[in-house]
Design a protein around this motif. Structure first.
Motif, PDB file in Angstrom:
ATOM      1  N   ALA C 302       0.840  -1.202   0.000  1.00 40.44           N
ATOM      2  CA  ALA C 302       0.000   0.000   0.000  1.00 40.44           C
ATOM      3  C   ALA C 302       0.875   1.252   0.000  1.00 40.44           C
ATOM      4  O   ALA C 302       0.560   2.246  -0.666  1.00 40.44           O
ATOM      5  N   ILE C 303       1.977   1.211   0.707  1.00 41.43           N
ATOM      6  CA  ILE C 303       2.908   2.339   0.711  1.00 41.43           C
ATOM      7  C   ILE C 303       3.506   2.513  -0.691  1.00 41.43           C
ATOM      8  O   ILE C 303       3.592   3.631  -1.217  1.00 41.43           O
ATOM      9  N   GLY C 304       3.886   1.404  -1.299  1.00 37.93           N
ATOM     10  CA  GLY C 304       4.400   1.472  -2.664  1.00 37.93           C
ATOM     11  C   GLY C 304       3.367   2.071  -3.614  1.00 37.93           C
ATOM     12  O   GLY C 304       3.696   2.889  -4.477  1.00 37.93           O
ATOM     13  N   ALA C 305       2.128   1.677  -3.422  1.00 35.70           N
ATOM     14  CA  ALA C 305       1.060   2.195  -4.278  1.00 35.70           C
ATOM     15  C   ALA C 305       0.873   3.696  -4.053  1.00 35.70           C
ATOM     16  O   ALA C 305       0.664   4.457  -5.000  1.00 35.70           O
ATOM     17  N   SER C 306       0.950   4.126  -2.806  1.00 35.66           N
ATOM     18  CA  SER C 306       0.832   5.561  -2.520  1.00 35.66           C
ATOM     19  C   SER C 306       1.986   6.332  -3.141  1.00 35.66           C
ATOM     20  O   SER C 306       1.811   7.429  -3.653  1.00 35.66           O
ATOM     21  N   MET C 328       4.373   1.377   9.417  1.00 32.63           N
ATOM     22  CA  MET C 328       3.680   2.648   9.665  1.00 32.63           C
ATOM     23  C   MET C 328       4.703   3.748   9.878  1.00 32.63           C
ATOM     24  O   MET C 328       4.523   4.883   9.443  1.00 32.63           O
ATOM     25  N   GLY C 329       5.784   3.407  10.557  1.00 29.63           N
ATOM     26  CA  GLY C 329       6.859   4.366  10.758  1.00 29.63           C
ATOM     27  C   GLY C 329       7.444   4.818   9.429  1.00 29.63           C
ATOM     28  O   GLY C 329       7.751   5.995   9.239  1.00 29.63           O
ATOM     29  N   LEU C 330       7.565   3.892   8.504  1.00 27.25           N
ATOM     30  CA  LEU C 330       8.087   4.251   7.183  1.00 27.25           C
ATOM     31  C   LEU C 330       7.142   5.213   6.473  1.00 27.25           C
ATOM     32  O   LEU C 330       7.580   6.198   5.861  1.00 27.25           O
ATOM     33  N   ALA C 331       5.848   4.951   6.571  1.00 28.13           N
ATOM     34  CA  ALA C 331       4.871   5.845   5.938  1.00 28.13           C
ATOM     35  C   ALA C 331       4.943   7.227   6.567  1.00 28.13           C
ATOM     36  O   ALA C 331       4.827   8.251   5.882  1.00 28.13           O
ATOM     37  N   LEU C 332       5.146   7.258   7.875  1.00 33.03           N
ATOM     38  CA  LEU C 332       5.261   8.538   8.562  1.00 33.03           C
ATOM     39  C   LEU C 332       6.485   9.299   8.075  1.00 33.03           C
ATOM     40  O   LEU C 332       6.425  10.505   7.799  1.00 33.03           O
ATOM     41  N   MET C 333       7.608   8.601   7.967  1.00 31.23           N
ATOM     42  CA  MET C 333       8.853   9.242   7.559  1.00 31.23           C
ATOM     43  C   MET C 333       8.788   9.719   6.119  1.00 31.23           C
ATOM     44  O   MET C 333       9.294  10.789   5.784  1.00 31.23           O
ATOM     45  N   THR C 334       8.205   8.899   5.274  1.00 27.01           N
ATOM     46  CA  THR C 334       8.149   9.269   3.859  1.00 27.01           C
ATOM     47  C   THR C 334       6.989  10.218   3.592  1.00 27.01           C
ATOM     48  O   THR C 334       6.861  10.737   2.493  1.00 27.01           O
ATOM     49  N   GLU C 335       6.145  10.427   4.608  1.00 28.27           N
ATOM     50  CA  GLU C 335       5.035  11.374   4.505  1.00 28.27           C
ATOM     51  C   GLU C 335       4.229  11.157   3.234  1.00 28.27           C
ATOM     52  O   GLU C 335       4.080  12.053   2.396  1.00 28.27           O
ATOM     53  N   LEU C 336       3.749   9.938   3.140  1.00 28.96           N
ATOM     54  CA  LEU C 336       2.854   9.572   2.045  1.00 28.96           C
ATOM     55  C   LEU C 336       1.466   9.332   2.629  1.00 28.96           C
ATOM     56  O   LEU C 336       1.340   8.917   3.776  1.00 28.96           O
ATOM     57  N   PRO C 337       0.427   9.564   1.844  1.00 31.25           N
ATOM     58  CA  PRO C 337      -0.920   9.252   2.318  1.00 31.25           C
ATOM     59  C   PRO C 337      -1.065   7.745   2.492  1.00 31.25           C
ATOM     60  O   PRO C 337      -0.562   6.982   1.671  1.00 31.25           O
ATOM     61  N   PRO C 373       3.858  10.153  15.558  1.00 30.01           N
ATOM     62  CA  PRO C 373       2.459  10.545  15.751  1.00 30.01           C
ATOM     63  C   PRO C 373       1.616  10.305  14.500  1.00 30.01           C
ATOM     64  O   PRO C 373       1.923  10.825  13.437  1.00 30.01           O
ATOM     65  N   ILE C 374       0.574   9.539  14.648  1.00 26.65           N
ATOM     66  CA  ILE C 374      -0.326   9.234  13.530  1.00 26.65           C
ATOM     67  C   ILE C 374      -1.754   9.536  13.971  1.00 26.65           C
ATOM     68  O   ILE C 374      -2.182   9.079  15.034  1.00 26.65           O
ATOM     69  N   ALA C 396      -5.470  11.928   5.206  1.00 32.16           N
ATOM     70  CA  ALA C 396      -4.259  11.267   4.717  1.00 32.16           C
ATOM     71  C   ALA C 396      -3.738  11.982   3.468  1.00 32.16           C
ATOM     72  O   ALA C 396      -2.534  12.230   3.333  1.00 32.16           O
ATOM     73  N   ILE C 397      -4.637  12.310   2.572  1.00 32.72           N
ATOM     74  CA  ILE C 397      -4.220  12.941   1.317  1.00 32.72           C
ATOM     75  C   ILE C 397      -3.833  14.398   1.548  1.00 32.72           C
ATOM     76  O   ILE C 397      -2.797  14.862   1.078  1.00 32.72           O
ATOM     77  N   ASP C 398      -4.647  15.099   2.290  1.00 35.70           N
ATOM     78  CA  ASP C 398      -4.369  16.513   2.595  1.00 35.70           C
ATOM     79  C   ASP C 398      -3.031  16.707   3.285  1.00 35.70           C
ATOM     80  O   ASP C 398      -2.309  17.650   2.995  1.00 35.70           O
ATOM     81  N   CYS C 399      -2.765  15.881   4.256  1.00 33.13           N
ATOM     82  CA  CYS C 399      -1.598  16.095   5.109  1.00 33.13           C
ATOM     83  C   CYS C 399      -0.438  15.173   4.750  1.00 33.13           C
ATOM     84  O   CYS C 399       0.598  15.249   5.390  1.00 33.13           O
ATOM     85  N   ARG C 400      -0.601  14.312   3.763  1.00 29.57           N
ATOM     86  CA  ARG C 400       0.459  13.341   3.415  1.00 29.57           C
ATOM     87  C   ARG C 400       0.893  12.625   4.679  1.00 29.57           C
ATOM     88  O   ARG C 400       2.028  12.786   5.159  1.00 29.57           O
ATOM     89  N   THR C 401      -0.012  11.893   5.211  1.00 23.99           N
ATOM     90  CA  THR C 401       0.285  11.203   6.468  1.00 23.99           C
ATOM     91  C   THR C 401      -0.473   9.893   6.538  1.00 23.99           C
ATOM     92  O   THR C 401      -1.561   9.769   5.982  1.00 23.99           O
ATOM     93  N   PRO C 402       0.103   8.906   7.208  1.00 22.64           N
ATOM     94  CA  PRO C 402      -0.722   7.749   7.538  1.00 22.64           C
ATOM     95  C   PRO C 402      -1.804   8.148   8.530  1.00 22.64           C
ATOM     96  O   PRO C 402      -1.586   9.026   9.362  1.00 22.64           O
TER      97      PRO C 402
END
Ligand SMILES: Cc1ncc(C[n+]2csc(CCOP(=O)(O)OP(=O)(O)O)c2C)c(N)n1
Ligand SMILES: Cc1ncc(C[n+]2csc(CCOP(=O)(O)OP(=O)(O)O)c2C)c(N)n1
Ligand code: SF4
Ligand code: SF4
Ligand SMILES: [Mg+2]
Ligand SMILES: [Mg+2]
Lengths: 339, 624, 624, 339
Positions: C302-306, C328-337, C373-374, C396-402
């Protein structure tokens, strides 16, 4: 501590737990087969441990009157590895499903096989997720319609046998829950193997994948479609054993008449025959029985040997005191202390 | 203990802070370690802080590749590796760039002169040459042409030019030995031992080392040599240990005292890997180390080993701990002893793998699905890792529960003198395996609410366990609503009761006063030093350093009310602070630093001082 | 809407609670669902609660295998599935054993008489026969010989005896249809549609159903038939939805409004699997469902897809979420939705897989390594799952965050009428992909502190991201101490600012008073009904139900001070309570139930009442 | 949106990031090889994505001036699967190490292979953990002494090639970083393969496992010890190509003279030849080159086809309104409302 050597019976291995599988589930047959096998092995109940993951198959340990551990999804080979390395005297069985063992737990499985941990690993393959009610598994046929793939799966399935062989398994076999004599003989062989023994057991899930193995189980066709391997015997099949697999041009197998068939050899170090057989797909016959059985040192054994050597090589006493005081130490003498 | 005579008179100091810095390939970690060993053997108290990059060897000469090692050694007790070095050895311009800002005004700066060519300066990002542009005017600078001097020194030792150049670090070490009047004979032996497989290399390094030492004499402009007397530590036998090795020893000690096989399942990760390396050496102690295929397998195998009757242990750092959280739940449900070690590093995600941080407290206390209370202990210093690990094992075995130990990167790699404990006086640990089939019930509890540990191989106790909710007595699967509530509450109560058995909390320093500093983990040294200094300024300050992060001591709130305010310094955004507020309703002020580095003593001291002065208390104190 | 005429006069009721219970193989879930659909189409408001065992089919006739389905339907608004059934259908002695304790005194009990043979009773654990031993004397008992009557009814429909016997559930359904005066024609059509592949089966089931209906007439001793008028709901188009299907629709709606491909990566797990099943049907909506090899692969994909520019979503339940925490930490760091859905179930570990619980709040808010923080949102009712999912995607989309969405087993499988939203009035979602290479910086932020979403395929924006700490602007790897502190604080601030954009908290019911009930998630219905009833008793009670569990609304403490006390009912040991105390210092009283079941309205109501009476407030309120 | 088709050069694929590997690390050679290959493929920079896990090898994406994702340990194949399924237009490379790809990430790897996701997977095999400073990896030789195995490992290593083949990989190859022409040709073949292409690259780690491949790289012996596979050519090796592998008795290979050697066939559906070759261990020659290359539909492709069919099969408009209103709905009319 060890139990008196009374002769045990199948009943001794039946636990007091209610068996909670669907009526007609092939898991019952496997349970019966294993319970029957146990007393034949002559191993005390308390020395026998069944470890599983999560899934219908993984409820198995509850029904065995031995030690048992119903682990978490996919991790049974890892739990069993720790158990066996901590106490190599135990006989450890792993029961897993096609989802548990090949999907979430695939990595632990192949690592247990490459390490050659002395475990008997039974993969109940019903080509479906039973407990979660009918999603595709890594052995579901390409295009299969399931709850999670209403338009058919797009993932090619694993062949559990080639996967196990590719991972370096020292014992690889296949059997089916609806052929009790064959299953019993294969289970017995697995039990006797010193090392990681991998057995794929075809198991019909009556509720979510009924008939998955009908193609190979109906009386009139099964002899034509299944090739039962026997060590040292030619690769023959057919009702009257009239067909065989022979060497074709350029390192291939060829279907043909029984005579001139390649002689099966489980004990080859080289994987090619075992793999050629494992990889056969219809219209070729499916092989049943032991594909590979070679003796190699097990990791639990090697680790213990190393330990003994380390003990021998120790200079001075292996006491805790000596350990703490090893390295550079110095003394602070009394009287000077201020703390 | 004799110190080799030096022609100039020594200047007596109470303590000194020395930092060695250079390229990852320059051997600075080794240099620091050697200096530390000597200081320890000499009898100084000391604390160290190694700091290295995440790459094995980043491009030579860049700031990314700089590796540093700091030691504070003293004639008195030492609590931290020091804020600012008195002496900085910088083996190239990049090292100077990174570390100069920390050097004390007027401090001693030893530079590798030959590396200040234009291309070197460019690579390190110096716009102008610091040797000539006035940058260094506030320091005592010693420029050494290492390449040349080392080359000359090792001539005839029979090593290649490349190997000769690699002796630079021992030359620098020799020089610092002279500056601080250290024993060169002991070090010479140590060098010969280290290189015993190659006598030419040994010879070359010894020569470089001695040449560096002798070079000291020739530097006129120097105050040195200094001398720092042994510290008057508590009497006994000492050894210098890093946190990771003390931790490994603590685990072995616990297993040995309990008479159990130690099973350590782990997957390598910085900064926890050294525990695996360390334990792997001690195979002779009935000890299995298992390098698993991943962290999940590592903890699963440890659980399997505990089921078998071994002391199952697993260790990792934040990202690996994340992967273990599902299996921790299994250990909790099956109520088997298990110790989970987290050597924390900078997060989140891969974060700053070689830097220190305290940001996994939430994960440790709250990071699992379901009601899953697991005791959490934190080590406060390298040597304390021994005791904390031991205590964690004791609780795990006593209560049949997983226990989490929190260490961190600065403790793991940092070192200090360790007063060896008397093995006989270590608390007893009794696994007390069940053996009697009469009345055996897998989940019947004792007064600590622990269930029996009935291991495979024991006739008549065959039973089955697993992660589904289980009947409160038989351990069979139970979906009964009230049984579930009972089990959830019992598991919580079992952990809660651990707090009932703790010693009363006795703050260090003032038992009441203006500020109580509550800390946990690796901040112990900086806080202690800061409190000492603040009290010297006349403030009344207490310090509680929590070994038991969960469950918290029962009397913590009571103790806290004896002070006007509570300060919680943490290398995170305030996790303990939220935890004690959430658990106890205890209000506090946070001092938070998230820079991958330990606190400076001054940061904490000035915060204590300003809090003591303030009328209205802020929520978080900015670092000045 | 017409109701088919019944010869006896109807008794008008305001509401009724019906529970169907039988063996796992008896089709009780289907029976309940059919009854529910009819009630919905008729215009009643309703709420349902299915409850089934963890085994596919436990041994027939045992209490372990009992499956139940409860519905409350009414002529007014309905908030919960009801505490106690007015009517209980028990298809065997085991079902009676499990469910009789809940039946209202004087309630209607429909029994399958033929199943009360001694062996059946034994299997269900009845010591004596409840039909004859007085157990049932306080109820209106209707004994039906289903086997016999159904057999007769379907004679000639052309089905086997086994299939005939399987029609029992429709016979029972018919009877309950008569009792509550439901429309049998619509149901007849529905049955024919369901079995359209086998006309004989369709015929048999229709005959059984009608026979059951007609059987009602013949029962003299009954008050029924009852009638319950349509509820006067807000006007509009309605549909009955379960939480899982509403959630799936919410995700699709968000992706469609944003113009993005929806990518759902998941691994099956109860009770989350139905989201995967549901989404898999809608491949026509630019929608990829990926059944991954495990939960880690699911979130990673899902992260790859984002990263590719799709809306990446993953869903699971507690144990699977545990496995996702590292990523989830990776999604937070990469700031992807990314949206992570947790349909909670009974824990810890495998726990009670088919039961409901709210015990993953800690895991959601605090369960990761590092400062991570998520935002966490919780759905409060089956239909609300739509809006919550939609809102989570928007953030998620607005803020680029999980973003984490918490649902639970009771919401997932429970259903209620859903007022279909106007698609055009759904809030806008604009992915706003970066396209302009001029001045592009991968971590340059907008006023929400969101970074650009620059997707592969876009010329000139090639860049690299990952889980190591990154430079605040370029996104390149950075080990700089102050950059790290800045990034940690920025990521926290980005999430904190979400709270600034929330609507002010307006409590339901009284804006000030004696008790404020703060809830979250699936307890909404029970709390609402409890507050309504408590207020009928004259108390002043407010209710805040948090959709935003993290960050919490800024004004929550202010609102809370308008009440004498705060009550937090939770299906856990007090996780929200600790959370609001830790985050806000807000004190509250907990009401905690950990039985794998929703609250009874009465449990909450009586707690509100006793709190309002009390002088001194307790910390936790025992359930009476 | 798509970039003008200017001719790119190697330089265009060099990012502005400082390369942080140890001097002498073989990763540099692979980087150079890949950067050189890129312009030859004629694929725009922005359509190219490199995805990795954690390890020295996994720093690779930072150095490529394309899109890149440095993931978490072991998960690169899963991240890449999501990326590729979300946008099949992208060319997706996975870079992983022997620890990253075979230890923690083993399961994702074999699942990506069985699914035949269209990914180019490069496994940098240095038979050691580099980034964490020298622990044993799943390809470390049995008995190897490392930081984590001071007495020697007790785990048998994986053979990455048999593992990949056993998992059903459609493209499997091996090359070495110290033979640039060979590596380039194999990488090119991998790039051209439509489906999951698995390439093991021998890569010397100068710091923690220096010389691991010396046995096969020293000039005077390498021709005798390596067999370079060529499709359609006999299996020959030796300096003067005088040696060959031939069919032995009972379905085995046999070392012998060049003539009569089995002809290599990458495209066989049957795994036996590829496997026999992959499994060879010294004293047999080690094979280099493409063992298997067969064309099968990729999962990303199948999923999209299914999507198009689902679209076609839709009755009525596939609008959001229609979706929400599907199933049984009812109206509550105005005026009656009380909420
Ligand atoms: C971490 C985790 N993920 C998912 C599940 C849900 N789950 C339980 S069993 C199972 C699959 C069962 O399939 P299989 O292994 O084939 O066993 P079977 O039921 O067919 O015997 C799944 C996905 C779980 N319990 N834990
Ligand atoms: C979850 C997790 N576990 C462990 C690590 C530590 N770790 C980083 S790289 C690595 C192994 C590297 O070995 P390999 O994949 O062979 O790559 P190499 O460095 O040799 O190129 C490990 C164990 C991590 N980053 N994350
Ligand atoms: S669901 Fe299938 S596998 Fe599971 S118990 Fe039922 S028949 Fe057996
Ligand atoms: S440690 Fe080994 S693999 Fe890593 S960069 Fe250095 S030489 Fe290369
Ligand atoms: Mg299965
Ligand atoms: Mg490697």
């Amino acid at each position: 501590m060890s139990a008196p050597l009374v002769k045990l019976t199948k009943k001794d291995f039946v636990s007091d737990q209610e068996v909670r599988w669907c009526p007609g589930c092939a898991d019952f047959a496997i349970l019966a087969g294993v319970q029957k096998l146990m007393p034949e092995l002559g191993i005390a109940r308390e020395k026998t441990v069944f470890i599983s993951g999560i899934g219908c198959a993984s409820r198995f340990p509850y029904y065995m009157n031995t030690y048992g551990f119903h682990g978490i999804h996919g991790r049974a080979p890892a739990i069993a590895t720790g158990l066996k390395m901590a106490n190599p005297d135990l006989t450890v069985w792993v029961v897993t499903g096609d989802g548990d063992g090949l999907s979430i737990g695939g990595n632990h499985l192949i690592h247990a096989l490459r390490r050659n941990v002395d475990l008997k690993i039974l993969l109940f393959d019903n080509r479906i997720y039973g407990l979660t009610k009918g999603q595709a598994s890594p052995t579901s046929e390409l295009g299969k319609k399931t709850k999670s793939s209403p338009f058919g799966t797009v993932d090619r399935p694993f062949n559990p046998l080639t996967l196990a062989l590719g991972a370096g398994a020292t014992f690889v076999a296949r059997t089916t829950a609806n052929d009790m004599p064959h299953m019993s003989s294969v289970l017995k062989r697995a039990a006797a193997h010193k090392g990681a023994a991998f057995v794929e057991i075809w198991q019909n899930c009556v509720v979510f994948n009924d008939g998955a193995f009908d193609e190979w189980s109906e009386k009139d066709v099964r002899d034509e479609r299944l090739l039962k391997l026997e060590h040292g015997k030619p690769l023959m099949y057919g009702k009257s054993k009239d067909k065989g697999l022979r060497i074709g041009g350029g390192f291939t197998l060829e279907m043909g008449a029984a005579d001139g068939a390649v002689v099966h050899d489980e004990s080859r170090d080289n994987l090619s025959l075992a793999l050629a057989l494992a990889a056969l797909e219809p219209p070729w016959p499916q092989v049943m029985g032991v594909l590979r059985a070679v003796d190699l040192p097990t990791v639990d054994q090697l680790a213990r040997e190393q330990e003994r050597e380390a003990e021998k090589a120790t200079r001075g006493p292996a006491t805790l005191e000596a350990l703490l005081q090893s390295g550079d130490t110095w003394d602070v003498t009394a009287g000077a202390g201020d703390a | 203990m004799t110190v080799s005579a030096a022609p100039r008179p020594h200047i007596d100091l109470q303590n000194a802070v020395v930092r060695f810095a250079g390229d990852s390939g320059d051997g600075m970690q080794l240099t620091g370690t050697e200096f530390t060993r000597e200081a320890a053997l000499y009898g100084n108290d000391l604390a160290t802080f190694p700091d290295y990059p995440a790459e094995i060897r980043a491009p030579a000469g860049t700031t990314a590749g700089v590796s540093g090692y700091q030691i504070q050694f003293a004639a008195h007790e030492v609590y931290s590796a020091g804020d600012q070095p008195d002496t900085l050895v910088a083996m190239n311009p990049a090292a100077l760039k990174v570390h100069l800002p920390d050097l004390k005004r007027g401090g001693l700066l030893i530079l590798n002169e030959a590396t200040f060519k234009q291309s070197d300066l460019d690579r390190a990002g110096w716009k102008t040459n610091p040797l000539t542009d006035g940058t260094l005017e506030n320091y005592q600078v010693i420029k050494v042409d290492f390449e040349h001097l080392v080359g000359k020194a090792v001539e005839g030792a029979g090593v290649s030019a490349k190997d000769a150049s690699r002796c630079k670090n021992f030359y620098a070490l020799g020089l610092v030995f002279w500056i601080y009047s250290r024993d060169i004979e002991r070090e010479e032996q140590a060098i010969r031992e280290r290189f015993k497989k190659s006598p030419p290399l040994a010879e070359a390094n010894v020569r470089a080392f001695k040449a560096g030492y002798n070079y000291g004499e020739t530097i006129e402009a120097l105050d040195a040599p200094y001398s720092i007397q042994p510290a008057r530590l508590k009497p006994g036998k000492y050894r210098n240990v890093t946190g990771n090795s003390a931790l490994a020893l603590g685990l072995i000690a616990a297993a040995q005292k309990a008479g159990l096989r130690l099973f350590y399942g782990s997957y390598p990760i910085t900064p926890a890997s050294d525990i695996l390396h360390e334990l792997s050496k001690y195979r002779r102690f009935q000890l299995t180390t298992f390098q698993a295929e991943d962290e999940i397998a590592a903890i699963s195998a440890a659980i399997g080993a505990s089921f078998a009757g071994a002391l199952g242990i697993t260790g990792s750092s934040g990202p690996g701990i994340a992967l273990k959280t599902e299996a921790m739940g299994l250990a909790l449900m099956t109520e088997l002893p298990l110790v989970i070690i987290n050597v924390q590093r900078g997060g989140p995600s891969t974060g700053l793998p070689t830097k220190t941080e305290q940001s996994d407290l939430f994960q440790a206390v709250y990071g699992r699905n379901g009601e899953c209370p697991i005791p959490v202990l934190a080590a406060r210093s390298p040597a304390d890792c021994f005791e904390t690990a031991y205590e964690a094992c004791r609780i795990a075995i006593d209560c049949r529960t997983p226990v989490i130990v929190l260490s961190d990167g600065s403790l793991a790699n940092g070192s200090e003198p360790w007063l060896l404990p008397d093995v006989n006086s270590l608390p007893k640990i009794e696994p007390d395996f069940a053996t009697d089939p009469a009345g055996f019930m897998p989940y019947k509890r004792d007064e600590k609410l622990a269930r029996p540990w009935a291991i495979p191989g024991t006739p008549g106790l065959e039973h089955r366990i697993g992660g589904l909710e289980k009947d409160a007595l038989t351990g069979n699967i139970s979906y009964d609503a009230h049984n579930h509530e009972k089990m959830v509450r019992t598991r919580a109560e079992k952990v809660r009761r651990i707090a009932d058995r703790l010693d009363p909390t006795e703050p260090f320093f003032d038992p009441e006063g203006e500020v109580l500093v509550i800390g946990w983990g690796g901040t112990y040294g900086s806080i202690t030093q800061a409190v000492i200094e603040a009290r010297q300024g006349g403030l009344k300050v207490g310090h509680v350093h929590l070994r038991h992060v969960f469950p918290l001591p029962n009397d913590l709130t009571d103790v806290a009310t004896r002070y006007r305010t509570v300060l919680v310094p943490e290398l995170n955004m305030g996790q303990l602070r939220l935890h004690i507020r959430g658990q106890l309703g205890l209000e506090s002020v946070g001092l938070n630093k998230i820079q991958g580095k330990p606190f400076h003593v001054a940061e904490i001291r000035s915060t204590i001082e300003s809090l003591a002065r303030r009328k209205h208390l802020p929520a978080e104190q900015e670092i000045a």
